[in-house]
Design a protein around this motif. Structure first.
Motif, PDB file in Angstrom:
ATOM      1  N   SER A 261      29.635   2.732  -8.833  1.00  0.00           N
ATOM      2  CA  SER A 261      28.460   2.485  -8.870  1.00  0.00           C
ATOM      3  C   SER A 261      27.690   2.363  -7.410  1.00  0.00           C
ATOM      4  O   SER A 261      26.532   2.930  -7.129  1.00  0.00           O
ATOM      5  N   SER A 264      27.899   6.160  -5.882  1.00  0.00           N
ATOM      6  CA  SER A 264      26.525   7.057  -6.727  1.00  0.00           C
ATOM      7  C   SER A 264      25.132   6.111  -6.205  1.00  0.00           C
ATOM      8  O   SER A 264      24.296   7.214  -5.950  1.00  0.00           O
ATOM      9  N   LEU A 313      27.615   6.399 -13.724  1.00  0.00           N
ATOM     10  CA  LEU A 313      26.387   6.662 -14.359  1.00  0.00           C
ATOM     11  C   LEU A 313      25.583   5.688 -14.030  1.00  0.00           C
ATOM     12  O   LEU A 313      24.129   5.919 -14.017  1.00  0.00           O
ATOM     13  N   THR A 316      23.740   5.793 -11.035  1.00  0.00           N
ATOM     14  CA  THR A 316      22.788   6.906 -11.014  1.00  0.00           C
ATOM     15  C   THR A 316      21.550   6.575 -11.498  1.00  0.00           C
ATOM     16  O   THR A 316      20.333   6.569 -11.151  1.00  0.00           O
TER      17      THR A 316
END
Length: 458
Positions: A261, A264, A313, A316
C-alpha cells in the motif's frame, strides 16, 4: 479571547462535571463488578500450580504495548496536521482513549467475560479495550476541529456501548471472523463518524476554512503518527489471534500488505498530483490502508501474494479517495470529513470485509489442515460450509454498517444539544478556544479571534 463570559463560565464547569461524573460512575461499577481473572488473581493462579512462564501475560503483553502506542501516539499525532489544532488533536485523543479504556472494559466485560456475577479482566481485556478506543478515535477524526470536549465525551460513551454490542453480535452470535477489525473497528468507526458528521453538518464552515490546512511542521508531526501506526500495525492485527501459526501468519500478511500500500500510494500520489509532486496527505494516510484491508483476512490463508495484491489495491483506492472523493462527500453529501476517515478506514474497511468473504468462501480442509479449527471452528466442526461462513461474513458487514449508521445518527442528535458548547462556525479548528496557548501563538491568533467573536455575536 476564547468566547463570551457566559460561554466561558459554562465551559469552566461542563467538562469537569462530565469527567468527574463519568469517573465516579465507572469507579463504582468497577468496585461492584470487576475482578481479576484466573491468570491475574494471586490465589487462583498459584492454586493451579502453574509455571509463571505459562501466564498469558508473557505472550500477549508485547502485542498490547504496540497497540497501546498506536492508540495514544499513532492516532494522536496522525491527527495533528491542522495548523492550529495540535493541542486538541493530541490532548483530546488522550482524553477519549482514557475514557474508552475504562468504559469498554465494562461493556465488553458484561458481554464477553461476565460469569458468577462479575467481569473478569486480564491482558486480553486491555487489548480489546484498546481496539474499542481505536474505533472511537477513528470517529473523532471525522469530526476533528468541529466538536468540543464535552461533545466528544458523550460521543465516546455512546459509541463504546454500540461498538461492544456490534462486536458481540458479529463474533459471538454470528460466528464472524474479524481478528484485525476491518469490520468491527475500521468500518464501524469510520461510518459512525461520517454519519455523525453529516448530522452535525455546518453550512457556514467556510468561516474557518483558513485554519483547516496544514503547515510544514504540523505535517511533520502527523508523519510521526503515520510512522508509529505503520510500524506497529502487524501487532494490531495479530494481537487477538490464536498463538502460534495464526498470529505468525497475521503479522506476516499485514507486513506485506502495508509495504504494497505504501508503494501504490507514492505511485498514485505522484500520478494525480500537480506536476508529478507528492501530496503529504496521501502519504500520511493512504500508506496505512494496507493494514486496514487485511484486518479480517490476515489470519486466514490469504497467501503472501494475496496480501501484496490487497495492500496495493487499498493504497490505490485510498489515494484516489483523498484526491477525488473527499470533495464530493462535502459538496454532494454534506459530509465534512476532516481527516478523510472514509478513505483510510471506511473504503479499505469495506474492501477488507469483502476480501474476508472471498477468502472464507475458499477455505478447505486441504489448505488449512488441523489449523482450520483455530481459524474457522464452525467449518471444522461441520456446523457450516465454507460458503455459509462467507455469507455470514457478508451479513456481518451489513450489520456493522447498520449499527454505525443508527449510532452515528443518534450521536449527532445528542451532540446538537446547545448546552454542550460546540465551537462556533468561525472558530473551528482552533486550539485557543479550549486550551491555554503559548504566548507566541496566542499573539498570532488573538486578533482574528476577537474579530470573529464580534461576527459570531452579531
Amino acid at each position: 479571547m476564547a468566547g463570551s463570559p457566559r460561554r466561558a463560565a459554562g465551559r469552566r464547569w461542563l467538562l469537569p462535571l462530565l469527567c468527574l461524573l463519568v469517573q465516579v460512575a465507572t469507579a463504582i461499577l468497577f468496585a461492584v463488578f470487576v475482578r481479576y481473572n484466573h491468570e491475574t488473581d494471586a490465589a487462583l493462579w498459584h492454586w493451579g500450580n502453574h509455571s509463571n512462564a505459562d501466564n498469558e501475560f508473557y505472550f500477549r503483553y508485547p502485542s498490547f504495548q504496540d497497540v497501546h502506542a498506536m492508540v495514544f501516539v499513532g492516532f494522536g499525532f496522525l491527527m495533528a496536521f491542522l495548523q492550529r489544532y495540535g493541542f486538541s488533536s493530541v490532548g483530546f485523543t488522550f482524553l477519549l482513549a482514557a475514557l474508552a479504556l475504562q468504559w469498554s472494559t465494562l461493556v465488553q466485560g458484561f458481554l464477553h467475560s461476565f460469569h458468577d456475577g462479575h467481569i473478569h479482566v486480564g491482558v486480553d481485556s486491555m487489548i480489546n479495550a484498546d481496539f474499542c478506543a481505536g474505533a472511537v478515535l477513528i470517529s473523532f477524526g471525522a469530526v476533528l476541529g468541529k466538536t468540543g470536549p464535552a461533545q466528544l465525551l458523550l460521543m465516546a460513551l455512546l459509541e463504546v456501548a454500540l461498538f461492544g454490542i456490534n462486536e458481540f453480535v458479529l463474533l459471538s452470535l454470528l460466528g464472524v471472523r474479524d481478528a484485525g477489525g476491518s469490520m468491527t473497528i475500521h468500518t464501524f468507526g469510520a461510518y459512525f463518524g461520517l454519519v455523525l458528521s453529516r448530522v452535525l453538518y455546518r453550512p457556514q464552515l467556510e468561516k474557518s476554512k483558513h485554519r483547516q490546512g496544514s503547515i510544514y511542521h504540523s505535517d511533520l508531526f502527523a508523519m510521526i503518527g503515520t510512522t508509529f501506526l505503520w510500524i506497529f500495525w502487524p501487532s494490531f492485527n495479530s494481537a487477538p489471534t490464536t498463538l502460534g501459526d495464526g498470529q505468525h501468519r497475521t503479522a506476516l500478511n499485514t507486513y506485506y500488505s502495508l509495504s504494497a500500500s505504501t508503494l501504490s500510494t507514492f505511485a498514485l500520489s505522484a500520478l494525480v498530483g500537480g506536476d508529478g509532486r507528492l501530496d503529504m496527505v496521501h502519504i500520511q494516510n493512504a500508506a496505512l490502508a494496507g493494514g486496514v484491508v487485511v484486518g479480517t483476512s490476515s489470519e486466514m490463508m490469504l497467501t503472501p501474494f494475496g496480501a501484496l495484491a490487497a495492500g496495493f489495491l487499498a493504497g490505490t483506492v485510498s489515494t484516489l479517495g483523498y484526491k477525488f472523493f473527499t470533495p464530493v462527500l462535502e459538496s454532494k453529501f454534506k459530509v465534512q470529513d476532516t481527516c478523510g476517515v472514509h478513505n483510510l478506514h471506511g473504503m479499505p474497511g469495506v474492501l477488507g470485509a469483502l476480501l474476508g468473504v472471498l477468502v472464507a468462501g475458499l477455505a478447505t480442509h486441504e489448505a488449512y489442515g488441523d489449523g482450520l479449527q483455530s481459524v474457522f471452528p464452525l467449518v471444522a466442526e461441520g456446523q457450516r460450509s465454507a460458503r455459509s461462513q462467507a455469507l455470514y461474513q457478508l451479513f456481518g458487514l451489513f450489520v456493522t454498517l447498520m449499527f454505525a449508521s443508527v449510532g452515528g445518527s443518534l450521536g449527532g442528535l445528542l451532540l446538537r444539544l446547545p448546552f454542550l458548547d460546540g465551537p462556533p462556525d468561525s472558530q473551528c479548528y482552533e486550539d485557543q478556544i479550549y486550551w491555554e496557548v503559548p504566548q507566541e501563538q496566542e499573539d498570532e491568533a488573538q486578533g482574528p479571534l476577537r474579530a470573529e467573536e464580534l461576527v459570531t455575536q452579531a
